[in-house]
Design a protein around this motif. Sequence first.
Motif, PDB file in Angstrom:
ATOM      1  N   GLY A 107       0.808  -1.207   0.000  1.00  0.00           N
ATOM      2  CA  GLY A 107       0.000   0.000   0.000  1.00  0.00           C
ATOM      3  C   GLY A 107       0.840   1.255   0.000  1.00  0.00           C
ATOM      4  N   SER A 108       2.032   1.144   0.498  1.00  0.00           N
ATOM      5  CA  SER A 108       2.914   2.295   0.670  1.00  0.00           C
ATOM      6  C   SER A 108       3.582   2.698  -0.639  1.00  0.00           C
ATOM      7  N   ARG A 109       3.474   3.967  -0.992  1.00  0.00           N
ATOM      8  CA  ARG A 109       4.144   4.487  -2.189  1.00  0.00           C
ATOM      9  C   ARG A 109       5.662   4.340  -2.053  1.00  0.00           C
ATOM     10  N   GLU A 110       6.165   4.556  -0.844  1.00  0.00           N
ATOM     11  CA  GLU A 110       7.613   4.430  -0.620  1.00  0.00           C
ATOM     12  C   GLU A 110       8.083   2.999  -0.889  1.00  0.00           C
ATOM     13  N   ALA A 111       7.293   2.035  -0.452  1.00  0.00           N
ATOM     14  CA  ALA A 111       7.659   0.636  -0.692  1.00  0.00           C
ATOM     15  C   ALA A 111       7.640   0.317  -2.178  1.00  0.00           C
ATOM     16  N   LEU A 112       6.624   0.809  -2.887  1.00  0.00           N
ATOM     17  CA  LEU A 112       6.582   0.593  -4.337  1.00  0.00           C
ATOM     18  C   LEU A 112       7.790   1.237  -5.003  1.00  0.00           C
ATOM     19  N   SER A 113       8.115   2.455  -4.577  1.00  0.00           N
ATOM     20  CA  SER A 113       9.238   3.181  -5.171  1.00  0.00           C
ATOM     21  C   SER A 113      10.569   2.503  -4.890  1.00  0.00           C
ATOM     22  N   GLY A 152       0.385  -5.135  -6.004  1.00  0.00           N
ATOM     23  CA  GLY A 152       1.008  -3.813  -5.997  1.00  0.00           C
ATOM     24  C   GLY A 152       1.634  -3.597  -7.358  1.00  0.00           C
ATOM     25  N   GLY A 153       1.846  -2.363  -7.698  1.00  0.00           N
ATOM     26  CA  GLY A 153       2.358  -2.032  -9.017  1.00  0.00           C
ATOM     27  C   GLY A 153       3.727  -2.622  -9.315  1.00  0.00           C
ATOM     28  N   THR A 154       3.942  -2.883 -10.591  1.00  0.00           N
ATOM     29  CA  THR A 154       5.249  -3.334 -11.052  1.00  0.00           C
ATOM     30  C   THR A 154       6.168  -2.124 -11.214  1.00  0.00           C
ATOM     31  N   ASP A 155       7.430  -2.375 -11.494  1.00  0.00           N
ATOM     32  CA  ASP A 155       8.368  -1.268 -11.702  1.00  0.00           C
ATOM     33  C   ASP A 155       7.918  -0.368 -12.851  1.00  0.00           C
ATOM     34  N   LYS A 156       7.429  -0.961 -13.941  1.00  0.00           N
ATOM     35  CA  LYS A 156       6.994  -0.150 -15.082  1.00  0.00           C
ATOM     36  C   LYS A 156       5.772   0.684 -14.725  1.00  0.00           C
ATOM     37  N   GLN A 205       6.823   3.598 -12.580  1.00  0.00           N
ATOM     38  CA  GLN A 205       7.442   4.681 -13.350  1.00  0.00           C
ATOM     39  C   GLN A 205       6.375   5.610 -13.922  1.00  0.00           C
ATOM     40  N   LEU A 206       5.273   5.037 -14.392  1.00  0.00           N
ATOM     41  CA  LEU A 206       4.187   5.864 -14.934  1.00  0.00           C
ATOM     42  C   LEU A 206       3.556   6.730 -13.854  1.00  0.00           C
ATOM     43  N   GLU A 207       3.458   6.199 -12.650  1.00  0.00           N
ATOM     44  CA  GLU A 207       2.864   6.971 -11.563  1.00  0.00           C
ATOM     45  C   GLU A 207       3.795   8.085 -11.099  1.00  0.00           C
ATOM     46  N   GLU A 208       5.074   7.808 -11.085  1.00  0.00           N
ATOM     47  CA  GLU A 208       6.031   8.783 -10.557  1.00  0.00           C
ATOM     48  C   GLU A 208       6.428   9.852 -11.566  1.00  0.00           C
ATOM     49  N   ASP A 209       6.432   9.521 -12.839  1.00  0.00           N
ATOM     50  CA  ASP A 209       6.914  10.448 -13.862  1.00  0.00           C
ATOM     51  C   ASP A 209       5.737  10.867 -14.750  1.00  0.00           C
TER      52      ASP A 209
END
Length: 139
Positions: free
Chosen positions: A69-75, A91-95, A98-102
């Motif tokens: 659930g944590s954005r930090e953990a996903l990042s 939880g989201g994959t690395d790809k 990347q879409l969420e962060e950039d």
Amino acid sequence: MKILIIGEGAREHALMWKLMTDAPSVDIYCAPGNDAMSLLAHNAPFELEMPDNLAHWALENRIDLVVIGSREALSSGVGEHLRRLGLEVLGGTDKARQLEEDLSLAREVMSRAGLPVINSQAFASPKEAMTFLQEARGF
């Protein structure tokens, strides 16, 4: 079933509460969790900088599902690390991360896919941004 929820905020607390409400027989662990979460679930050892420790703990404790659930953990990439070791991860994959962060990358991908996107750009200076705004507004 054993579920590990990664995070310590309100989002993770809500996920934990909903899982406990819908499936009271589920055994829930939180990493790192918080004081309120520890009243309802078990806290597990976790540090973002040491995903191996969490992965080994999850494997040893036969965790069936990891919910990030944590954005930090996903990042941090912990989800991908746990997946590589064979754990089921929600939880989201690395790809996807990347879409969420950039946002610039996300707009570029959506534009290439033919999805409508707002007229926007990324700028290196305030002057470039002001010029864009003036042109967009027809000044």
